[in-house]
Scaffold this motif. Sequence first.
Motif, PDB file in Angstrom:
ATOM      1  N   VAL A  64      39.276  31.527  49.850  1.00  0.00           N
ATOM      2  CA  VAL A  64      38.618  32.665  49.211  1.00  0.00           C
ATOM      3  C   VAL A  64      39.428  33.062  47.978  1.00  0.00           C
ATOM      4  CG1 VAL A  64      37.890  35.059  49.451  1.00  0.00           C
ATOM      5  CG2 VAL A  64      37.696  33.502  51.402  1.00  0.00           C
ATOM      6  N   HIS A  65      38.752  33.141  46.837  1.00  0.00           N
ATOM      7  CA  HIS A  65      39.408  33.541  45.587  1.00  0.00           C
ATOM      8  C   HIS A  65      38.843  34.870  45.119  1.00  0.00           C
ATOM      9  CE1 HIS A  65      41.391  33.169  41.706  1.00  0.00           C
ATOM     10  NE2 HIS A  65      40.245  33.520  41.131  1.00  0.00           N
ATOM     11  N   PHE A  66      39.715  35.709  44.561  1.00  0.00           N
ATOM     12  CA  PHE A  66      39.309  37.009  44.039  1.00  0.00           C
ATOM     13  C   PHE A  66      39.439  37.035  42.522  1.00  0.00           C
ATOM     14  CE2 PHE A  66      39.952  38.182  48.409  1.00  0.00           C
ATOM     15  CZ  PHE A  66      39.107  39.265  48.618  1.00  0.00           C
ATOM     16  N   SER A  67      38.315  36.968  41.831  1.00  0.00           N
ATOM     17  CA  SER A  67      38.306  37.272  40.404  1.00  0.00           C
ATOM     18  C   SER A  67      38.362  38.790  40.249  1.00  0.00           C
ATOM     19  CB  SER A  67      37.029  36.736  39.755  1.00  0.00           C
ATOM     20  OG  SER A  67      35.901  37.467  40.243  1.00  0.00           O
ATOM     21  N   LYS A  68      38.449  39.252  39.009  1.00  0.00           N
ATOM     22  CA  LYS A  68      38.478  40.698  38.796  1.00  0.00           C
ATOM     23  C   LYS A  68      37.192  41.346  39.297  1.00  0.00           C
ATOM     24  CE  LYS A  68      38.648  42.416  34.503  1.00  0.00           C
ATOM     25  NZ  LYS A  68      37.634  43.510  34.327  1.00  0.00           N
ATOM     26  N   ARG A  69      36.073  40.720  39.017  1.00  0.00           N
ATOM     27  CA  ARG A  69      34.808  41.303  39.470  1.00  0.00           C
ATOM     28  C   ARG A  69      34.692  41.247  40.987  1.00  0.00           C
ATOM     29  NH1 ARG A  69      30.263  43.147  36.965  1.00  0.00           N
ATOM     30  NH2 ARG A  69      28.530  43.464  38.418  1.00  0.00           N
ATOM     31  N   ASP A  70      35.131  40.143  41.598  1.00  0.00           N
ATOM     32  CA  ASP A  70      35.113  40.042  43.065  1.00  0.00           C
ATOM     33  C   ASP A  70      35.868  41.212  43.694  1.00  0.00           C
ATOM     34  OD1 ASP A  70      33.695  37.627  43.187  1.00  0.00           O
ATOM     35  OD2 ASP A  70      35.528  36.435  43.007  1.00  0.00           O
ATOM     36  N   LEU A  71      37.051  41.476  43.153  1.00  0.00           N
ATOM     37  CA  LEU A  71      37.873  42.541  43.716  1.00  0.00           C
ATOM     38  C   LEU A  71      37.235  43.902  43.505  1.00  0.00           C
ATOM     39  CD1 LEU A  71      40.368  43.845  44.924  1.00  0.00           C
ATOM     40  CD2 LEU A  71      41.516  43.581  42.715  1.00  0.00           C
ATOM     41  N   GLU A  72      36.836  44.186  42.281  1.00  0.00           N
ATOM     42  CA  GLU A  72      36.307  45.516  41.980  1.00  0.00           C
ATOM     43  C   GLU A  72      35.014  45.798  42.751  1.00  0.00           C
ATOM     44  OE1 GLU A  72      38.262  45.888  37.501  1.00  0.00           O
ATOM     45  OE2 GLU A  72      36.086  45.737  37.717  1.00  0.00           O
ATOM     46  N   GLU A  73      34.138  44.780  42.863  1.00  0.00           N
ATOM     47  CA  GLU A  73      32.921  44.969  43.654  1.00  0.00           C
ATOM     48  C   GLU A  73      33.256  45.186  45.121  1.00  0.00           C
ATOM     49  OE1 GLU A  73      29.212  42.726  41.442  1.00  0.00           O
ATOM     50  OE2 GLU A  73      30.225  41.729  43.102  1.00  0.00           O
ATOM     51  N   LYS A  85      45.740  55.692  41.169  1.00  0.00           N
ATOM     52  CA  LYS A  85      46.509  54.581  40.604  1.00  0.00           C
ATOM     53  C   LYS A  85      47.258  53.789  41.674  1.00  0.00           C
ATOM     54  CE  LYS A  85      49.958  53.458  37.065  1.00  0.00           C
ATOM     55  NZ  LYS A  85      50.747  52.620  37.986  1.00  0.00           N
ATOM     56  N   ASP A  86      47.824  54.481  42.654  1.00  0.00           N
ATOM     57  CA  ASP A  86      48.551  53.770  43.699  1.00  0.00           C
ATOM     58  C   ASP A  86      47.626  52.823  44.463  1.00  0.00           C
ATOM     59  OD1 ASP A  86      50.861  55.057  42.999  1.00  0.00           O
ATOM     60  OD2 ASP A  86      50.729  56.575  44.589  1.00  0.00           O
ATOM     61  N   LEU A  87      46.386  53.271  44.678  1.00  0.00           N
ATOM     62  CA  LEU A  87      45.406  52.445  45.391  1.00  0.00           C
ATOM     63  C   LEU A  87      45.033  51.230  44.546  1.00  0.00           C
ATOM     64  CD1 LEU A  87      43.893  52.598  48.118  1.00  0.00           C
ATOM     65  CD2 LEU A  87      41.991  53.657  46.884  1.00  0.00           C
ATOM     66  N   VAL A  88      44.760  51.452  43.273  1.00  0.00           N
ATOM     67  CA  VAL A  88      44.413  50.356  42.372  1.00  0.00           C
ATOM     68  C   VAL A  88      45.561  49.349  42.292  1.00  0.00           C
ATOM     69  CG1 VAL A  88      43.933  49.743  39.964  1.00  0.00           C
ATOM     70  CG2 VAL A  88      42.769  51.699  41.024  1.00  0.00           C
ATOM     71  N   ASP A  89      46.775  49.848  42.185  1.00  0.00           N
ATOM     72  CA  ASP A  89      47.942  48.952  42.111  1.00  0.00           C
ATOM     73  C   ASP A  89      48.053  48.120  43.385  1.00  0.00           C
ATOM     74  OD1 ASP A  89      48.547  49.917  39.606  1.00  0.00           O
ATOM     75  OD2 ASP A  89      50.162  51.250  40.279  1.00  0.00           O
ATOM     76  N   ARG A  90      47.823  48.751  44.528  1.00  0.00           N
ATOM     77  CA  ARG A  90      47.913  47.989  45.788  1.00  0.00           C
ATOM     78  C   ARG A  90      46.844  46.907  45.855  1.00  0.00           C
ATOM     79  NH1 ARG A  90      45.763  47.664  50.827  1.00  0.00           N
ATOM     80  NH2 ARG A  90      44.453  49.534  50.800  1.00  0.00           N
ATOM     81  N   PHE A  91      45.622  47.276  45.496  1.00  0.00           N
ATOM     82  CA  PHE A  91      44.542  46.290  45.532  1.00  0.00           C
ATOM     83  C   PHE A  91      44.820  45.130  44.563  1.00  0.00           C
ATOM     84  CE2 PHE A  91      41.428  49.817  46.889  1.00  0.00           C
ATOM     85  CZ  PHE A  91      41.604  49.505  48.235  1.00  0.00           C
ATOM     86  N   ASN A  92      45.253  45.471  43.356  1.00  0.00           N
ATOM     87  CA  ASN A  92      45.528  44.416  42.368  1.00  0.00           C
ATOM     88  C   ASN A  92      46.643  43.488  42.839  1.00  0.00           C
ATOM     89  OD1 ASN A  92      43.580  45.415  40.677  1.00  0.00           O
ATOM     90  ND2 ASN A  92      44.988  46.508  39.322  1.00  0.00           N
ATOM     91  N   GLU A  93      47.682  44.094  43.379  1.00  0.00           N
ATOM     92  CA  GLU A  93      48.816  43.289  43.842  1.00  0.00           C
ATOM     93  C   GLU A  93      48.432  42.390  45.007  1.00  0.00           C
ATOM     94  OE1 GLU A  93      53.298  43.931  45.746  1.00  0.00           O
ATOM     95  OE2 GLU A  93      52.289  45.591  44.717  1.00  0.00           O
ATOM     96  N   THR A  94      47.552  42.895  45.864  1.00  0.00           N
ATOM     97  CA  THR A  94      47.173  42.150  47.063  1.00  0.00           C
ATOM     98  C   THR A  94      46.153  41.061  46.775  1.00  0.00           C
ATOM     99  OG1 THR A  94      47.537  44.144  48.393  1.00  0.00           O
ATOM    100  CG2 THR A  94      46.260  42.362  49.415  1.00  0.00           C
ATOM    101  N   TYR A  95      45.177  41.338  45.888  1.00  0.00           N
ATOM    102  CA  TYR A  95      44.027  40.447  45.771  1.00  0.00           C
ATOM    103  C   TYR A  95      43.793  39.817  44.402  1.00  0.00           C
ATOM    104  CZ  TYR A  95      42.653  42.910  50.078  1.00  0.00           C
ATOM    105  OH  TYR A  95      42.618  43.449  51.337  1.00  0.00           O
ATOM    106  N   LEU A  96      44.097  40.503  43.330  1.00  0.00           N
ATOM    107  CA  LEU A  96      43.628  40.085  42.008  1.00  0.00           C
ATOM    108  C   LEU A  96      44.135  38.691  41.639  1.00  0.00           C
ATOM    109  CD1 LEU A  96      42.020  40.797  39.499  1.00  0.00           C
ATOM    110  CD2 LEU A  96      44.078  41.909  38.566  1.00  0.00           C
ATOM    111  N   ASP A  97      43.191  37.806  41.327  1.00  0.00           N
ATOM    112  CA  ASP A  97      43.462  36.413  40.935  1.00  0.00           C
ATOM    113  C   ASP A  97      44.201  35.631  42.019  1.00  0.00           C
ATOM    114  OD1 ASP A  97      42.230  36.706  38.460  1.00  0.00           O
ATOM    115  OD2 ASP A  97      44.060  37.469  37.524  1.00  0.00           O
ATOM    116  N   LYS A  98      44.101  36.094  43.252  1.00  0.00           N
ATOM    117  CA  LYS A  98      44.737  35.394  44.376  1.00  0.00           C
ATOM    118  C   LYS A  98      43.705  34.505  45.077  1.00  0.00           C
ATOM    119  CE  LYS A  98      48.773  37.596  44.172  1.00  0.00           C
ATOM    120  NZ  LYS A  98      49.047  38.713  45.083  1.00  0.00           N
ATOM    121  N   THR A  99      44.193  33.406  45.632  1.00  0.00           N
ATOM    122  CA  THR A  99      43.376  32.517  46.454  1.00  0.00           C
ATOM    123  C   THR A  99      43.982  32.458  47.852  1.00  0.00           C
ATOM    124  OG1 THR A  99      42.682  31.156  44.570  1.00  0.00           O
ATOM    125  CG2 THR A  99      42.481  30.183  46.762  1.00  0.00           C
TER     126      THR A  99
END
Length: 526
Positions: free
Chosen positions: A250-259, A227-241
């Motif tokens: 570079v934009h990160f959609s949910k699929r972009d990030l998870e892939e 969970k800590d890893l997922v939270d860090r990734f989401n906070e850093t990248y999710l829906d960010k440009t």
Amino acid sequence: MDLQKLVSDVYEIIDAQGNYDNLSDKEVYAPSIQVERRNVYFILHETQNKQTVKTLVVYEDRDDAKEFDAKDSIQDANKTLIIGDLNETNWHALAKRFAWIKPTSRHGYKYTFGLGDRLGNASNAHLRLFKGRGIVPVLAQQSIRELLLMNRTETDVLLDAGWSVFEEGYTDGWVDDGDHVKNPHEVDYAVKAGCTMITLDATEKIHNEVADFSDEELDAKYNALNKDLVDRFNETYLDKTFQISDDAAVHFSKRDLEESVLIFFGAVKYAIFIYHKFIVPYNLDFEISMDETIVPTTPANHYFFANELNREGITPETLAPKFYGEFQKAIDYIGDVKRFEDEYVVHEAIAEHFGYKLSIHSGSDKLSVYEIIGRLSKKHGWHVKTAGTNWLEALRVIAHVDPKFMVEMYKFAYENLDDVASFYVFNAQTDGKAPKPETINEGNVMTLLEGDDSRQVLHTMYGSLLNAQKSYEYVYRDKFFKILKENQDLYDKYLNIHIAEHLDLLQGLAKTKEEVQAKYEPKINE
């Protein structure tokens, strides 16, 4: 060999004071001459049975000369003249005297070009071409698979290149790449053999299967991470440009990030491990290959990989994405060139943002995109890897000198192509366009080196051809090398034409594939 005559040659060299155009002994290879005070070193070229036999000549103080492995020697006052083979002991002795014959890293060099001489006799021609180009040659560049197929070692590759550097008097610097090493054992082997650069192939840590996941499968796999890893990734990248340049974001959609995470984070962690275990302790030049994937590297994939390395304070010298289009072996780029250019702008911006250069793998013959790469590359420049098509230029020599033998080799390659089906992706496997052996004869055999499909058949079968045996004897290898050694000048000519086409486009000396091809005489008619 007349040693007293060689002593006279030494006196003439010293008296010439650097002007060696009119030496009386034409067997003294002038580019190799090095004079240090009254110590003299050079390579002697003798012709025996139509082949050039090379010998090291050293003239220096008696005690110092003992470091060399001498086949014969003669005393001259307080000096000794020795002759020796171009072997490992003598190369290391020379390297103590002339540091420039040892490989270096690419640190600080803007433009670098990998040559990967599989046969061990192309570096002299390449060095003559690179003089004055402002591009650092990566002369030694072999993967473990290539070493195994050619029955060579990393030391063999180093020495073949290193002796060429001394022989051509090439003082501008060169690189030895432990190419596509995959595990710590292979990296350690390359480092201990003297490689100054490591290309890490993280294939086994890249999870290609993720690219085929449904959104539901992707979510489940991603959210099963810590969970800590997922939270860090989401906070850093999710829906960010991330705006990385005036022309690229570079934009990160949910699929972009998870892939990006599920395909590449294991490779990131592995690169970090290799960096600390080998790159830092041995001060190596580091390249990371991201291109061992089934789909092109997206800008999000690339940014994620680079940013995660940057988070650990790591900046590779080069990173190799899998670019849009097909970079198949031995032929030109396949794909929409305009789309390649548009996507290259973004990948180049990411590389510039993080402080490294892009590396273009399978770069041989990609003439349609070189002008784009040369024009769009910015502060950090570019690195292009070529290798195997030097082998095709060697086959051009065979076809020219002994067309009947070339017909035999092609027939074997065509009929045994399944040997390499698991190693390569290439059209000649599936489209059936490669000419059938019964259509090839001594009159049209040169056309094999021009058609894409026949080039791929021959290119991918180099190991099978050179290792084929009957009754414990090589079928093709010995005759192949004999012809090549007897026609080294012709091979050198073909090599220079071939690589010059690449370099002229990269350096902006030609604008199109057609222009650069017209600049050099058609090979097919030679």
